[in-house]
Design a protein around this motif. Structure first.
Motif: not given
Length: 644
Positions: A326-338
């Motif tokens: 629960g300590n990692c962030q993958l922001k949805f704003s990055h197109e490659t993370n969607k």
């Protein structure tokens, strides 16, 4: 120190051990002091009876012996190790202990080792392999850098507080939950019955069997292609106790993505399928095929495509990426993370349809922890999975610990789910005979509060469940429960999502009884004090002040159990992301000016059987009759020119 020199030292020490005199008990019994003096002389290299008067450890810092070897690389290695006196002391003490183990007087030898003449700071015995590792026979800067990154990562992990969204890897895999529910024998027999001919051909036809790497999210199949490494994950930064990451595409993956965009622009599903032939782990193509297979009713094949996406996404994880903590962030704003968010959400819904609610809950935790903005709306289904998995205590703990803009009990799903959760906890406490004093409100009070805050939910539940008792007909005649909508766009949208996704819970008798008792209390309260209606209306207005629908990106169909179907002529339009289509429609903009234009297909000089099968596909369009006549005229014109 070079490996050659170290072997020489150990060889000479071994020769000393073999040539030592035999143990004489009479000498020790007669003169113990003389024996201790002789042993001290052996340690200092002054015993005349030793086979070699040279102390082998002097070679470690002696330049003369290195010159005799004539090896410049050994000299460089000695320069790297010459300053590590503590490690040399540990090595010498370990050799002394080995030589002392050949005698029966072990107590004396241990005492002499502890009180020896060598002033070493660390007297703990270590295995020889650990000492060789400490000596670092080869200087590798990349390994030192990797160790430094690992130590930094461990330090950051220790600083992070335990998160309420930590996922349990034991429950993440749906296959493990199916084995717990039905037993391993039933699951194995089901898997054998569903084995396809391709998998049997793969095991029998190929000489080398491909064993896919094990993952925690899904169980990969043997007939899946080998992971091609077409994309990876990079570490961005560490901020506020969180680690931020992003997926990165390779050149070959970017080319496949460009081909996918071109195929999507003309609604060509065949072109998307051909992309998967050359790039079997292209995420957008797999997600598109999974959506199409779900439309046509092939739910198992659709789930396999989603699982293949998750397998590829997990294979590309960074070594420091620990999402289960629960300590990692993958922001949805990055197109490659969607694609990760879309795949996790689809996988969560697939496990829910299979009855694996605990696994769906763990995936929902993971989905919510990856981006605090919650782009997929995991916050509005995590309560449902908690109730279906009977994780009542965790749901109460989550509602108290999770930080959001509003208190969670203000949302429609949590206001009703927390009341049901408290009801089952009270029932469990009464069955165990434990009557503990608590400051928490009772389940009836919580349900009454939920009805006062969101009264329009009751009428929708009565119609959706359905509740056919005459009591509900009389309750709905009250003006307080008669309104179908609140008038706040965001709240009305969340209420629709709630009863579409949670109506199955209200088919049980216990929640129905709780709802009936709370509805009676609400009617009695309104008779005594009608001003409560205005008070709760003010609470709703303050909780959802925006006049726009802030949750319009959450489609109701994504939370519904009804699988959407479409006629064959409309299947070509599902390739577009419905979320983007809804946003574009609200802004009165055109998503694709060529959306209604179909690409003409030339059937000349093609196999007639292939054209026949292709024409049966619903997404294939050959144009109208005029277009066909136009192509024939063009063809005849070309033939006429060639004839002339």
């Amino acid at each position: 120190m070079s490996a050659r020199l170290l072997k020489k030292v150990l060889r000479e020490q071994e020769q000393q051990q073999l040539q030592q005199p035999q143990y004489n008990p009479q000498r020790i019994d007669s003169d113990q002091d003389e024996d201790e003096e002789d042993e001290a002389q052996k340690v200092n290299g002054k015993n005349s009876g030793a086979p070699s008067s040279i102390n082998p450890f002097d070679l470690l810092n002696d330049d003369g012996h290195d010159a005799d070897q004539g090896d410049e690389s050994e000299t460089a290695d000695e320069a790297l190790v010459g300053n590590d006196e503590q490690v040399l002391c540990e090595l010498k003490n370990s050799v002394d202990v080995v030589s002392a183990s050949n005698h029966k007087s072990k107590k004396k030898k241990k005492k002499k080792t502890k009180e020896g003449s060598f002033s070493c700071t660390n007297k703990v015995e270590k295995p020889l392999d650990a000492i060789l590792e400490t000596l670092s026979l080869e200087a590798n800067s990349s390994s030192h850098q990797h160790d430094a990154e690992t130590r930094t990562h461990d330090r950051l992990v220790k600083q992070c507080k335990p998160s309420i969204l930590q996922a349990d890897p034991k429950y993440l895999n749906a296959d493990n939950e199916l084995r717990r529910i039905f037993g391993s024998k039933v699951v194995k027999s089901f898997e054998k019955s569903n084995q396809t001919g391709s998998s049997r051909q793969t095991r029998g036809g190929r000489r080398g069997v491909h064993n896919p790497r094990k993952t925690i999210l899904v169980s990969p199949s043997e007939n899946w292609p080998r992971w091609d490494g077409s994309f990876s994950m990079e570490f961005l930064e560490a901020r506020d106790g969180y680690h931020y990451f992003r997926y990165v595409h390779s050149l070959s993956y970017s080319q496949a993505q460009s081909a996918f965009e071109a195929a999507k622009a003309i609604h060509d599903l065949n072109a998307i399928a051909s992309i998967l032939v050359h790039h079997p782990y292209h995420l957008d193509s797999l997600i598109t095929m999974a959506e199409y297979l779900k439309f046509v009713g092939e739910h198992q094949m659709s789930a396999d495509a989603i699982s293949k996406c998750l397998y590829a996404l997990e294979c590309a994880w960074h070594p420091m990426f620990t999402p289960l903590q629960g300590n990692c962030q993958l922001k949805f704003s990055h197109e490659t993370n969607k694609p990760l968010f879309m795949t996790l959400f689809a996988h969560m819904k697939n496990m829910d349809r299979r009855g694996c609610h605990r696994s769906a809950l763990e995936v929902c935790k993971l989905l919510l922890s990856l981006d605090s903005d919650d782009p997929m709306g995991a916050l509005f289904c995590i309560d449902y999975f908690s109730l279906r998995a009977e994780e009542y205590a965790w749901l109460e703990q989550f509602s108290e610990a999770y930080e959001s803009d509003n208190s969670l009990w203000l949302f429609p799903n949590f206001s009703y789910s927390l009341a049901i959760c408290r009801f089952y906890l009270e029932k469990d406490e009464s069955s165990k005979g434990a009557h503990t004093a608590t400051t928490k409100a009772s389940s009836t009070d919580l349900m009454k509060q939920a009805l006062m805050l969101h009264p329009s939910v009751l009428g929708k539940l009565v119609e959706k469940v359905p509740l056919k008792d005459q009591f509900w007909t009389n309750i709905l005649k009250n003006s307080f429960f008669r309104a179908e909508q609140v008038g706040i766009p965001s709240l009305d949208h969340l209420i629709t999502i709630y009863f579409e996704s949670n109506y199955l819970i209200w088919r049980l008798p216990d929640p129905q009884k709780l709802l009936k008792d709370a509805a009676q209390l609400v009617i009695e309260t309104l008779k005594n004090n009608s001003s409560d209606v205005k008070d709760w209306a003010c609470v709703r207005k303050e909780a959802f002040p925006s006049e726009k629908n802030e949750y319009r990106h959450l489609l109701i169909s994504d939370f519904s159990y009804l699988v959407p179907t479409a006629p064959p002529e409309n299947l070509q339009n599902f390739i577009f992301d419905p979320r983007m289509r809804g946003i574009v429609h609200n802004d009165d903009q055109v998503a694709n000016p060529n959306e209604g234009i179909q690409a003409p297909r030339n059937v000349v000089n093609r196999n007639a059987l292939a054209v026949l099968f292709e024409s049966m596909l619903p997404w294939v369009h050959y144009g109208d009759g005029e277009g066909a006549v136009h192509e024939d005229n063009q063809l005849n014109g070309h033939e006429h020119d060639q004839a002339n």
